[in-house]
Enzyme design. Structure first.
Site, short mmCIF file in Angstrom:
data_model
loop_
_atom_site.label_atom_id
_atom_site.label_comp_id
_atom_site.label_asym_id
_atom_site.label_seq_id
_atom_site.Cartn_x
_atom_site.Cartn_y
_atom_site.Cartn_z
CB CYS A 149 -0.78 0.02 1.03
SG CYS A 149 -0.35 -0.19 2.55
N1 LIG Z 1 -4.10 -4.15 5.22
C1 LIG Z 1 -3.42 -3.40 3.87
O1 LIG Z 1 -4.03 -2.43 3.96
C2 LIG Z 1 -2.75 -3.83 3.05
C3 LIG Z 1 -2.38 -3.39 1.89
C4 LIG Z 1 -1.64 -3.68 1.00
C5 LIG Z 1 -1.45 -5.22 1.02
N2 LIG Z 1 -1.86 -6.05 2.68
C6 LIG Z 1 -1.20 -7.71 2.43
O2 LIG Z 1 -2.29 -7.81 2.74
C7 LIG Z 1 -2.38 -9.44 3.62
C8 LIG Z 1 -2.91 -9.72 4.37
O3 LIG Z 1 -2.81 -8.20 5.14
P1 LIG Z 1 -4.49 -7.81 6.01
O4 LIG Z 1 -3.96 -6.79 6.27
O5 LIG Z 1 -5.23 -7.84 5.19
O6 LIG Z 1 -3.88 -9.19 6.88
P2 LIG Z 1 -5.19 -8.99 8.27
O7 LIG Z 1 -6.33 -8.68 8.55
O8 LIG Z 1 -4.19 -9.49 9.13
O9 LIG Z 1 -5.41 -11.23 7.55
C9 LIG Z 1 -4.04 -11.76 7.35
C10 LIG Z 1 -4.90 -13.31 7.90
O10 LIG Z 1 -4.51 -12.87 9.79
C11 LIG Z 1 -6.23 -14.72 9.28
N3 LIG Z 1 -6.28 -13.92 11.05
C12 LIG Z 1 -6.40 -14.26 12.37
N4 LIG Z 1 -7.34 -14.28 12.93
C13 LIG Z 1 -8.02 -13.59 12.11
C14 LIG Z 1 -9.11 -13.24 12.69
N5 LIG Z 1 -10.23 -12.84 14.10
N6 LIG Z 1 -10.38 -12.73 12.23
C15 LIG Z 1 -10.28 -12.57 10.50
N7 LIG Z 1 -8.89 -13.15 10.60
C16 LIG Z 1 -8.03 -13.12 10.80
C17 LIG Z 1 -6.74 -15.11 8.08
O11 LIG Z 1 -6.07 -16.44 8.03
P3 LIG Z 1 -6.84 -16.91 8.39
O12 LIG Z 1 -8.12 -16.87 8.49
O13 LIG Z 1 -6.78 -18.19 7.26
O14 LIG Z 1 -5.82 -17.43 9.68
C18 LIG Z 1 -6.67 -13.46 7.27
O15 LIG Z 1 -6.29 -14.43 6.39
C19 LIG Z 1 -0.43 -8.53 3.54
O16 LIG Z 1 0.78 -9.58 3.51
C20 LIG Z 1 -0.41 -8.00 3.84
O17 LIG Z 1 0.86 -7.51 3.85
C21 LIG Z 1 -2.19 -6.10 3.40
#
Ligand SMILES: NC(=O)c1ccc[n+]([C@@H]2O[C@H](COP(=O)([O-])OP(=O)(O)OC[C@H]3O[C@@H](n4cnc5c(N)ncnc54)[C@H](OP(=O)(O)O)[C@@H]3O)[C@@H](O)[C@H]2O)c1
Length: 340
Positions: A149
């Site tokens: 991002c």
């Molecule tokens: N957030 C951003 O702005 C952004 C922007 C660009 C790229 N990214 C990238 O995208 C990837 C995912 O980022 P994210 O921000 O989506 O991370 P996140 O919200 O922490 O989600 C990542 C994973 O955490 C797990 N998880 C564990 N406990 C959870 C809960 N209580 N509720 C929901 N999910 C839970 C899920 O996988 P399981 O359920 O399978 O465990 C989920 O796929 C990362 O590699 C990040 O660097 C993020």
């Protein structure tokens, strides 16, 4: 088009689902989650209740990917490297990874910011999916690493400047809390962030690796620098980035430089005034304002994006559209939600 979203319970996964469930070419989808398996998607992502009553699947990524045209990986850093080999072995049509695992092809540069890569042999398979710059060059790609991002905002500011010799830009950026993912941590939960502003990852945010990688490629200078200064802001969505550089003398009018670089690019809007964060929230747009000092020796560029749309799910869908040769705007043209 049949798609799978692996790791769909996080914030980026939820945004991917929001866009894919409304994409006119998506005919079938599956969403997997380890932590939320069996739960209705609408319970974990309440904003999607009106779009689906399906549940998260618990299946392994390779099984979820079987027979799918496109597989999106929305997993935490390091996980994509583990699952990608099985996806390739299973013949997945197009893999779009939104984590950082495959964004930096230079192993040494990757190692400086992330440590040794666990699957370096897979790096050459991935194309860097900065959709607004790469455009139709992504056509036919079978594996895409969607940019980070901060890195998206930074590179949209940098790209038009690559032809100006010797620039060493500094990039000051502030992100909202959704950039840190769904799990609260001491520095990311609400009491620590609301009404607060602080720097983090000083002198070495990880996204700098991909920014440097492309800035050096575009400028043709292997030692070109572009320092990224990242900050945590008191809002949920979005990134506001300001680029500053000295030594821009002789460049064309700054606004014209950007209008020309992004001519015909549907999601980059060059404005006559500084952009505002809330004007892009919920959209796949990047709003940019560029201005030079009266003597032309200094340039400032402001960029705003929604970190979860242009900085994650939206860019991934745009890259998919481009790779598959369909209109890159499919499923992505929407108004924002101002005020928010
Ligand atoms: N957030 C951003 O702005 C952004 C922007 C660009 C790229 N990214 C990238 O995208 C990837 C995912 O980022 P994210 O921000 O989506 O991370 P996140 O919200 O922490 O989600 C990542 C994973 O955490 C797990 N998880 C564990 N406990 C959870 C809960 N209580 N509720 C929901 N999910 C839970 C899920 O996988 P399981 O359920 O399978 O465990 C989920 O796929 C990362 O590699 C990040 O660097 C993020």
């Amino acid at each position: 088009m049949r798609v799978a979203v692996i790791g769909a319970a996080g914030y980026a996964g939820g945004e991917l689902l929001r866009l894919l469930l409304s994409h006119p070419d998506v005919t079938d989808w599956v969403a997997t989650s380890r932590s939320q398996a069996g739960k209705p998607v609408g319970d974990v992502h309440p904003q999607l209740r009106s779009l689906t009553d399906r549940r998260f699947e618990a299946v392994e990524p390779a099984e979820a990917a079987r027979g799918r045209d496109v597989v999106f990986l929305a997993l935490e850093h390091g996980e994509s490297s583990k699952v990608a080999p099985a996806l390739f072995a299973g013949g997945a049509g197009l893999v779009v990874d939104i984590a950082a695992d495959f964004r930096v092809a230079d192993e040494a540069l990757y190692a400086k910011y992330y440590g040794a890569h666990t699957s370096p042999e897979l790096l050459p398979r991935f194309r860097y999916g900065l959709a607004d710059v790469e455009g139709i060059r992504l056509r036919g790609a079978t594996a895409i690493a969607a940019p980070g991002c901060f890195a998206t905002a930074a590179q949209l500011a940098l790209y038009p400047l690559a032809g100006i010799p010797g620039l060493e830009p500094a990039l000051f950026a502030v992100t909202g809390s959704s950039g840190a993912g769904v799990q609260p941590r001491p520095t990311t939960h609400h009491p620590a962030r609301a009404h607060n502003l602080f720097a983090y990852s000083v002198m070495g945010h990880r996204h700098e690796a991909e920014v440097l990688s492309n800035w050096r490629r575009w400028t043709g200078r292997s030692d070109a620098s572009a320092r990224l200064m990242t900050h945590s802001g008191p809002f949920v969505r979005g990134i506001h980035l300001t680029l500053h550089a000295n030594g821009a003398a002789g460049s064309r009018a700054a606004g014209e430089l950007y209008r020309s670089a992004y001519a015909g690019r549907p999601f980059v809007r060059v404005l006559e005034q500084p952009p505002e964060l809330t004007h892009v929230v919920g959209t796949n747009e990047a709003h940019i304002h560029a201005v030079a000092s009266p003597d032309g020796s200094e340039i400032q560029v402001m960029v705003v994006i929604d970190n979860l749309v242009k900085g994650a799910g939206g860019q991934a869908v745009q890259a998919m559209n481009l790779a598959l040769g369909i209109d890159e705007r499919r499923g992505l043209v929407t108004g924002g939600i101002f005020p928010c």
